[in-house]
Design an enzyme around this catalytic site. Structure first.
Site, mmCIF file in Angstrom:
data_model
loop_
_atom_site.group_PDB
_atom_site.id
_atom_site.type_symbol
_atom_site.label_atom_id
_atom_site.label_comp_id
_atom_site.label_asym_id
_atom_site.label_seq_id
_atom_site.Cartn_x
_atom_site.Cartn_y
_atom_site.Cartn_z
ATOM 1 N N ASP A 12 12.917 39.469 -120.914
ATOM 2 C CA ASP A 12 13.222 39.094 -119.535
ATOM 3 C C ASP A 12 14.683 38.972 -119.579
ATOM 4 O O ASP A 12 15.319 38.713 -120.471
ATOM 5 C CB ASP A 12 12.753 38.157 -118.904
ATOM 6 C CG ASP A 12 13.124 37.741 -117.449
ATOM 7 O OD1 ASP A 12 13.170 38.656 -116.728
ATOM 8 O OD2 ASP A 12 13.176 36.657 -117.129
ATOM 9 N N SER A 13 15.300 39.214 -118.237
ATOM 10 C CA SER A 13 16.890 38.800 -118.209
ATOM 11 C C SER A 13 17.414 37.146 -118.525
ATOM 12 O O SER A 13 18.264 36.918 -118.733
ATOM 13 C CB SER A 13 17.174 39.105 -116.719
ATOM 14 O OG SER A 13 16.540 38.143 -115.880
ATOM 15 N N GLY A 45 19.295 41.183 -111.228
ATOM 16 C CA GLY A 45 19.034 41.784 -110.029
ATOM 17 C C GLY A 45 20.343 42.304 -109.260
ATOM 18 O O GLY A 45 20.015 42.909 -108.225
ATOM 19 N N CYS A 75 9.776 41.377 -116.651
ATOM 20 C CA CYS A 75 10.741 41.344 -115.705
ATOM 21 C C CYS A 75 10.493 42.373 -114.666
ATOM 22 O O CYS A 75 10.401 43.827 -114.917
ATOM 23 C CB CYS A 75 12.139 41.431 -116.341
ATOM 24 S SG CYS A 75 13.646 41.678 -115.347
ATOM 25 N N THR A 77 12.560 43.561 -112.354
ATOM 26 C CA THR A 77 13.707 44.366 -112.022
ATOM 27 C C THR A 77 14.066 45.218 -113.306
ATOM 28 O O THR A 77 14.445 46.434 -112.837
ATOM 29 C CB THR A 77 14.960 43.114 -112.098
ATOM 30 O OG1 THR A 77 14.734 42.194 -111.269
ATOM 31 C CG2 THR A 77 16.401 43.783 -111.743
ATOM 32 N N CYS A 195 9.167 38.693 -108.560
ATOM 33 C CA CYS A 195 10.392 38.266 -109.714
ATOM 34 C C CYS A 195 9.774 37.122 -110.726
ATOM 35 O O CYS A 195 9.228 36.335 -110.195
ATOM 36 C CB CYS A 195 11.692 37.864 -109.354
ATOM 37 S SG CYS A 195 12.715 37.146 -110.559
ATOM 38 N N THR A 196 9.877 37.478 -111.997
ATOM 39 C CA THR A 196 9.226 36.549 -113.009
ATOM 40 C C THR A 196 9.916 35.106 -112.881
ATOM 41 O O THR A 196 9.112 33.966 -113.540
ATOM 42 C CB THR A 196 8.889 37.034 -114.333
ATOM 43 O OG1 THR A 196 10.461 37.181 -114.804
ATOM 44 C CG2 THR A 196 8.125 38.193 -114.365
HETATM 45 N N1 DGL Z 1 13.163 37.970 -113.745
HETATM 46 C C1 DGL Z 1 13.384 39.091 -113.404
HETATM 47 C C2 DGL Z 1 12.480 39.848 -112.444
HETATM 48 O O1 DGL Z 1 11.131 39.765 -112.471
HETATM 49 C C3 DGL Z 1 14.881 39.256 -113.016
HETATM 50 C C4 DGL Z 1 15.625 38.252 -112.404
HETATM 51 C C5 DGL Z 1 17.240 38.610 -112.461
HETATM 52 O O2 DGL Z 1 18.088 38.576 -113.557
HETATM 53 O O3 DGL Z 1 17.813 38.992 -111.558
HETATM 54 O O4 DGL Z 1 12.994 40.524 -111.546
#
Ligand code: DGL
Length: 272
Positions: A12-13, A45, A75, A77, A195-196
């Site tokens: 993930d990010s 994002g 993630c 995104t 978003c996770t």
């Molecule tokens: N957790 C991520 C998602 O599911 C991205 C959050 C981000 O870094 O903007 O979209």
């Protein structure tokens, strides 16, 4: 050389993917996992799709270098911006991607014509993928996509329960509060956590709305799909004891994985 005992790689990010990892562990407790959170580059994002693809590529290579037998893109995104690219680049790999749970929100709705709020990052909300997904269900529901870019930095800062998050959500969700609570009066039945990072703030979202909603989290479907793909490839572990989790982060704090560990150990209601 990968085998049934190789770990499942999850990225993930940042720490948001921990909300997916905990469901994977619940469903497949004997598997080993490697989690890679690219917190130094969060949030994804607000970045360009090209940049998101590059960062995802780095994460995936890290996980393959550590022997991952399958990759879970934890993630939304990253899925929206890079899943197609990554699957083309790593053709022989098992790559499972997240999708905002719009389908379960419409299919499982109690009301015949539900009102569904979809919260996600800017990139996901404005991406083609979500646009198509919503289009498939918009005849049977009113779907409201809303970008909530302020949540990710607060969760990354360990502030998932804080006055800052309450103030942010109260303002963002004002149109969806009841009129008598000072809101715009557009009541919703359910909220898709697109978003996770967002499963860690469900209590705060309920509080900001001021009434009960049903939450839908794409992590459950992602976990089922991961198990299906591993079974199909005969790569489910044959271990009969609980697997281990290795956490990696690109953040440069003294203990970069402390927040991830704390989030992983938070109690949560398992609701497939
Ligand atoms: N957790 C991520 C998602 O599911 C991205 C959050 C981000 O870094 O903007 O979209």
């Amino acid at each position: 050389m990968i085998s049934r005992r190789s770990p499942i790689g999850v990225f993930d990010s940042g720490v948001g993917g921990i909300s997916v990892l905990r469901i994977l562990r619940h469903d497949m407790p004997n598997e080993d996992y490697i989690f890679y959170g690219d917190s130094i580059n969060a949030p994804y994002g607000d970045k360009s799709e090209e940049r998101i693809r590059e960062m995802c590529d780095d994460s995936i290579r890290f996980l393959f270098d550590h022997g991952a037998k399958a990759i879970v893109i934890a993630c939304n995104t990253a899925t929206s911006a890079a899943a197609t690219y990554l699957r083309e680049k790593y053709k022989d790999a098992i790559i499972v991607a997240m999708e905002p749970a719009v389908k379960p929100a419409v299919d499982k709705a109690v009301n015949a014509y539900p009102h569904v709020l979809v919260l996600a990052t800017n990139s996901t909300i404005h991406g083609e993928r979500l646009h198509h997904l919503i289009g498939r269900f918009s005849e049977n529901a009113d779907i409201y996509p809303v970008a909530a870019p302020g949540i990710v930095p607060l969760v990354e800062a360990g502030k998932e329960n804080s006055p800052e998050i309450d103030a942010y959500l109260k303002d963002l969700l004002q149109p969806f509060r009841k009129k008598e609570d000072g809101g715009g009066g557009q009541i919703v039945d359910s909220v898709v956590l697109g978003c996770t990072h967002f499963p860690f703030v469900t209590d705060r979202i309920s509080e900001a709305l001021g009434y009960d909603v049903i939450f839908h989290d794409g992590a459950y479907g992602t976990s089922r799909e991961t198990r299906r793909r591993l079974r199909e490839a005969d790569l489910l572990t044959d271990s009969t004891t609980p697997g281990k989790v290795e956490l990696y982060s690109t953040a440069q704090t003294p203990d970069p994985t402390a927040l991830a560990k704390r989030l992983l150990d938070l109690p949560f209601n398992y609701s497939p």
